[in-house]
Design an enzyme around this catalytic site. Structure first.
Site, PDB file in Angstrom:
ATOM      1  N   LYS A   1     -71.217  64.806  54.475  1.00 39.73           N
ATOM      2  CA  LYS A   1     -71.013  63.617  55.288  1.00 39.73           C
ATOM      3  C   LYS A   1     -69.838  63.755  56.254  1.00 39.73           C
ATOM      4  CE  LYS A   1     -74.372  60.832  54.233  1.00 39.73           C
ATOM      5  NZ  LYS A   1     -74.247  59.465  53.773  1.00 39.73           N
TER       6      LYS A   1
ATOM      7  N   ARG B   1     -77.452  62.454  46.020  1.00 42.64           N
ATOM      8  CA  ARG B   1     -78.329  63.029  47.036  1.00 42.64           C
ATOM      9  C   ARG B   1     -77.602  64.213  47.668  1.00 42.64           C
ATOM     10  NH1 ARG B   1     -79.567  62.390  52.619  1.00 42.64           N
ATOM     11  NH2 ARG B   1     -81.817  62.368  53.058  1.00 42.64           N
TER      12      ARG B   1
END
Length: 302
Positions: free
Chosen positions: A225, A259
């Protein structure tokens, strides 16, 4: 914390270990893989590799989350994901989630064998909950204050980002239940990076254990991210070490689903951590196979 999830007519209980959700993008423009797996066969093969590496569920998406690209037409998104879901759920026997915020795509995906809808819109369209309820599927309810494909980076957006997440999720979970979804079919996701600056994401994650107040499985989509990139100065494919650090924190916070792109690394990390914490035993007679003691002659080691 033991918590159950109902999806696709089956009940799953999270007790001793989390789920790893492996990512398979049916897109040519993902921020992370850039369309490396460009054919149906390549994507099925990738799903098989992720399952072999330890993935518990395969998350299939037909639209990139990149905000500098237009939304994908519904028919095109269905064309991308349905054949892949049929193969992964059917031939590979995998638990499949579909990454979409569009009710028509979700309905087609659930009909093809998916049992979870991973909605990154924050249930912007309540019909999505109705589709899941009718199919007996589970729904991921994620926090975001931005519309799909909208980039919202405002350091002044939240007086308290954690309280905003808690209030938003409470309201959206109630909406999902009002539209027919059972409590046991709901998953919560704090939405790292979605309508959040890197600093806001970090502030949120510091208090993410609060999400257990909902009594539902917590999904953390931390892999590669932006907040990791902001901390490390690395591009997406170079963020796996930072991802493992975030995974460690999420495990300590008690999240049930992660995830991730690199399932093998995540599975290895969890195995070693679990053994050292006394949660996993290595048999007394276990020995390292001789072929794993050193690299083969002539192989490059960086």
């Amino acid at each position: 914390m033991s918590v159950t999830l109902d999806a696709g007519g089956l009940r799953y209980t999270f007790e001793d270990r989390p789920w790893l959700m492996g990512i398979v993008n049916a897109t040519p423009d993902s921020f992370s893989d850039g369309g490396v797996h460009a054919t149906l066969e390549a994507r099925v093969a990738l799903a098989g590799e992720l399952l072999a590496a330890g993935a518990d569920v395969i998350d299939i998406g037909g639209e990139s989350g990149r905000t500098n690209l237009p939304p994908v037409d519904v028919d095109e998104e269905i064309r991308r994901v349905v054949p892949l879901i049929e193969r992964v759920a059917g031939e590979l026997g995998a638990i499949v989630s579909v990454d979409t915020y569009k009710p028509a795509v979700a309905a087609a995906a659930l009909g093809a064998g998916a049992v979870i809808v991973n909605d990154v819109s924050g249930l912007r369209d309540p019909e999505l909950a109705e589709v899941c309820a009718a199919a007996g599927a589970a729904l991921v309810v994620m926090h975001t204050r931005a519309a799909p494909k909208q980039r919202l980076q405002d350091p002044a957006l939240y007086a308290d980002v954690l309280e905003d997440v808690m209030a938003f999720l409470a309201e959206r979970l109630a909406l999902a239940r009002d539209r027919g979804l059972a409590e046991e079919a709901l998953i919560v996701d704090p939405g790292p990076d979605f309508a959040k600056t890197p600093a806001q994401t970090i502030e949120l994650l510091r208090g993410v254990s609060r999400l257990h107040e909902f009594g539902r499985p917590v999904l953390m989509a931390l892999s590669r991210k932006d907040f990791i990139g902001a901390l490390t100065g690395r591009s997406p494919r170079e963020r796996d070490a930072g991802t493992l650090a975030a995974l460690a924190y999420g495990l300590d916070a008690g999240a049930q689903i992660f995830r991730v792109h690199d399932v093998a690394a995540a599975a290895d990390f969890i195995a070693v951590r679990s053994a050292l914490r006394g949660e996993l035993d290595l048999p007394a007679q276990a020995m390292l196979p001789e072929e794993l003691r050193a690299e083969a002659p002539g192989e490059h080691v960086s």
